[in-house]
Design an enzyme around this catalytic site. Structure first.
Site, PDB file in Angstrom:
ATOM      1  N   ARG A  35      -6.293   1.907  23.345  1.00  0.00           N
ATOM      2  CA  ARG A  35      -5.445   2.717  24.219  1.00  0.00           C
ATOM      3  C   ARG A  35      -5.602   4.221  23.948  1.00  0.00           C
ATOM      4  O   ARG A  35      -4.757   5.015  24.339  1.00  0.00           O
ATOM      5  CB  ARG A  35      -3.973   2.324  24.023  1.00  0.00           C
ATOM      6  CG  ARG A  35      -3.652   0.852  24.274  1.00  0.00           C
ATOM      7  CD  ARG A  35      -2.262   0.694  24.850  1.00  0.00           C
ATOM      8  NE  ARG A  35      -1.654  -0.600  24.647  1.00  0.00           N
ATOM      9  CZ  ARG A  35      -1.998  -1.716  25.276  1.00  0.00           C
ATOM     10  NH1 ARG A  35      -3.019  -1.722  26.110  1.00  0.00           N
ATOM     11  NH2 ARG A  35      -1.338  -2.845  25.042  1.00  0.00           N
ATOM     12  N   LYS A  67       7.527   7.645  19.295  1.00  0.00           N
ATOM     13  CA  LYS A  67       7.183   6.266  18.941  1.00  0.00           C
ATOM     14  C   LYS A  67       5.783   6.221  18.369  1.00  0.00           C
ATOM     15  O   LYS A  67       4.888   6.799  18.989  1.00  0.00           O
ATOM     16  CB  LYS A  67       7.243   5.442  20.218  1.00  0.00           C
ATOM     17  CG  LYS A  67       6.798   4.019  20.067  1.00  0.00           C
ATOM     18  CD  LYS A  67       6.803   3.330  21.381  1.00  0.00           C
ATOM     19  CE  LYS A  67       6.239   1.946  21.141  1.00  0.00           C
ATOM     20  NZ  LYS A  67       5.676   1.344  22.275  1.00  0.00           N
ATOM     21  N   CYS A 123       5.924  -0.754  32.321  1.00  0.00           N
ATOM     22  CA  CYS A 123       4.510  -0.690  31.949  1.00  0.00           C
ATOM     23  C   CYS A 123       3.785  -1.849  32.626  1.00  0.00           C
ATOM     24  O   CYS A 123       4.417  -2.788  33.084  1.00  0.00           O
ATOM     25  CB  CYS A 123       4.352  -0.787  30.433  1.00  0.00           C
ATOM     26  SG  CYS A 123       2.730  -0.189  29.884  1.00  0.00           S
ATOM     27  N   GLU A 170       3.307  17.153  25.757  1.00  0.00           N
ATOM     28  CA  GLU A 170       3.702  15.911  26.451  1.00  0.00           C
ATOM     29  C   GLU A 170       5.184  15.961  26.842  1.00  0.00           C
ATOM     30  O   GLU A 170       5.561  15.641  27.964  1.00  0.00           O
ATOM     31  CB  GLU A 170       3.479  14.692  25.548  1.00  0.00           C
ATOM     32  CG  GLU A 170       2.054  14.160  25.529  1.00  0.00           C
ATOM     33  CD  GLU A 170       1.708  13.356  26.782  1.00  0.00           C
ATOM     34  OE1 GLU A 170       2.558  13.213  27.671  1.00  0.00           O
ATOM     35  OE2 GLU A 170       0.561  12.876  26.856  1.00  0.00           O
ATOM     36  N   LYS A 212       4.082   9.085  22.583  1.00  0.00           N
ATOM     37  CA  LYS A 212       3.723   7.737  22.156  1.00  0.00           C
ATOM     38  C   LYS A 212       2.300   7.753  21.630  1.00  0.00           C
ATOM     39  O   LYS A 212       1.367   8.099  22.343  1.00  0.00           O
ATOM     40  CB  LYS A 212       3.850   6.781  23.345  1.00  0.00           C
ATOM     41  CG  LYS A 212       3.489   5.345  22.985  1.00  0.00           C
ATOM     42  CD  LYS A 212       3.746   4.406  24.141  1.00  0.00           C
ATOM     43  CE  LYS A 212       3.292   3.008  23.790  1.00  0.00           C
ATOM     44  NZ  LYS A 212       3.441   2.078  24.901  1.00  0.00           N
TER      45      LYS A 212
HETATM   46  C1  PBG Z   1       3.962  -1.361  26.304  1.00  0.00           C
HETATM   47  C2  PBG Z   1       4.677  -1.176  25.010  1.00  0.00           C
HETATM   48  C3  PBG Z   1       4.205  -1.326  23.700  1.00  0.00           C
HETATM   49  C4  PBG Z   1       5.316  -1.165  22.873  1.00  0.00           C
HETATM   50  C5  PBG Z   1       6.398  -0.870  23.670  1.00  0.00           C
HETATM   51  N1  PBG Z   1       5.983  -0.864  24.996  1.00  0.00           N
HETATM   52  C6  PBG Z   1       2.876  -1.691  23.179  1.00  0.00           C
HETATM   53  C7  PBG Z   1       1.719  -0.811  23.345  1.00  0.00           C
HETATM   54  O1  PBG Z   1       1.798   0.290  23.866  1.00  0.00           O
HETATM   55  O2  PBG Z   1       0.638  -1.260  22.966  1.00  0.00           O
HETATM   56  C8  PBG Z   1       5.319  -1.298  21.383  1.00  0.00           C
HETATM   57  C9  PBG Z   1       6.618  -1.724  20.770  1.00  0.00           C
HETATM   58  C10 PBG Z   1       6.554  -2.173  19.363  1.00  0.00           C
HETATM   59  O3  PBG Z   1       5.497  -2.194  18.699  1.00  0.00           O
HETATM   60  O4  PBG Z   1       7.624  -2.546  18.866  1.00  0.00           O
HETATM   61  N2  PBG Z   1       3.060  -0.373  26.626  1.00  0.00           N
END
Ligand code: PBG
Length: 323
Positions: free
Chosen positions: A216, A247, A119, A232, A194
């Site tokens: 986001r 997630k 990311c 997705e 996600k």
């Molecule tokens: C990066 C990412 C995030 C998490 C994992 N990869 C944060 C987000 O998308 O804002 C969250 C992991 C967690 O809360 O334990 N994009």
């Protein structure tokens, strides 16, 4: 007297019968443990995530040893870069923190499965998961950088890449770039489903990746939707994902179950930072039995259909199971 009811309790009396008829089990082998690596020396506590720390490369060596002692087979690596810039340069730099960390881990124990979070949000000042222009998070322009990041992790020795940016087409872009470079055997675990979730709060503090403006919701999913999760997941599989993820996990068990029922690929649940923080806070206040609560949550994820669990509790679970 004629009984007209079932005796469900017959199978609950003897502990051995209870053990034999148990439908779901938990093993340390089910877990992927998230790790945060930094350029700074030593270990630094993350206040909202008691027990989770930022690690220097030296501390990482000790952690690798501890994980293998506990029997935790895999990690998910996150990096805190030294510099952030518009094109997220450190995300794909050869001497980036994640790339260095991968080499250190592989030096220490080549058998530990190293998955990396792919990311850009930790690596650019806007704190967004793609390339930013004005107030827009650009989709197609981001793909090249995301794929480049994945390739740099694999070139450094990562066993598996896990893109979490939620740009459309990222799996295709990554698969293509990995294949071109000859890494046809490296699997992609897609953070396909996600959600735009408040449960990531503590992580963003930990990873210094909170968005500098906006939120986001133009790329992560609306927590109200489940049919969209299937679209997705289907796109990611068509583009070449080998495994899927849902997630967060705790408030999305129905989503785990629905994805499990529709697709036959391995499924991962991410038990995220906010879920961890809530349990730790209540446990520290003496309000809940931490071990029992944690094991019940993990059973719930697996019962819903997850094959694997990414969790900050991974080491605790391994200890509970007698490691
Ligand atoms: C990066 C990412 C995030 C998490 C994992 N990869 C944060 C987000 O998308 O804002 C969250 C992991 C967690 O809360 O334990 N994009």
């Amino acid at each position: 007297m004629m009984e007209n009811f079932d005796r469900h309790r017959r199978l609950r009396n003897h502990p051995a019968i209870r053990d034999m008829i148990r439908e779901t089990s938990i093993s340390a082998k089910d877990f992927i443990y998230p790790l945060f690596v930094t350029h700074e020396k030593g270990r630094h506590a993350i206040p909202s995530m008691p027990g989770v720390e930022h690690l220097s490369l030296e501390e990482l060596r000790k952690e690798v040893y501890e994980l293998s002692r506990l029997g935790v087979p895999a990690i998910m690596l996150f990096g805190l870069p030294a510099v952030k810039d518009e094109v997220s340069s450190e995300a794909y730099a050869e001497q980036g923190i994640v790339q260095q960390a991968i080499r250190v881990i592989k030096e220490e124990n080549k058998d530990l499965l190293v998955a990396t979070d792919v990311c850009l949000c930790q690596y650019n000042p806007a704190g967004h998961c793609g390339i930013v222009h004005g107030d827009q998070i650009l989709n197609d322009e981001s793909l090249h950088y995301i794929a480049k990041t994945a390739l740099s992790h694999v070139a450094a020795g990562a066993d598996l890449v896990a893109p979490s940016d939620m740009m459309d087409g990222r799996i295709q872009a990554i698969r293509h770039m990995l294949d071109e470079a000859g890494y046809v055997q490296t699997p992609i675990l897609s953070y396909s489903v996600k959600y735009a979730s408040a449960f990531y709060g503590p992580f963003r503090e930990a990873a210094d990746s909170a968005p500098a403006f906006g939120d986001r919701r133009s790329y992560q999913m609306d927590p109200a939707n489940v049919r969209e999760a299937l679209r997705e997941a289907a796109s990611d599989l068509a583009e070449g994902a080998d495994m899927l993820m849902v997630k967060p996990a705790l408030a999305f068990l129905d989503v785990i179950k629905t994805v499990r029922d529709h697709f036959d690929v391995p499924l991962v649940a991410y038990n995220v930072s906010g879920e961890y923080a809530m349990v730790k806070a209540a446990a520290n206040a003496g309000w809940i039995d931490e071990k029992a609560i944690v094991m019940e949550m993990m059973l719930g994820f697996k019962r819903a259909g997850a094959d694997m669990i990414i969790s900050y509790f991974a080491k605790d679970v391994a200890r509970y199971l007698g490691a």
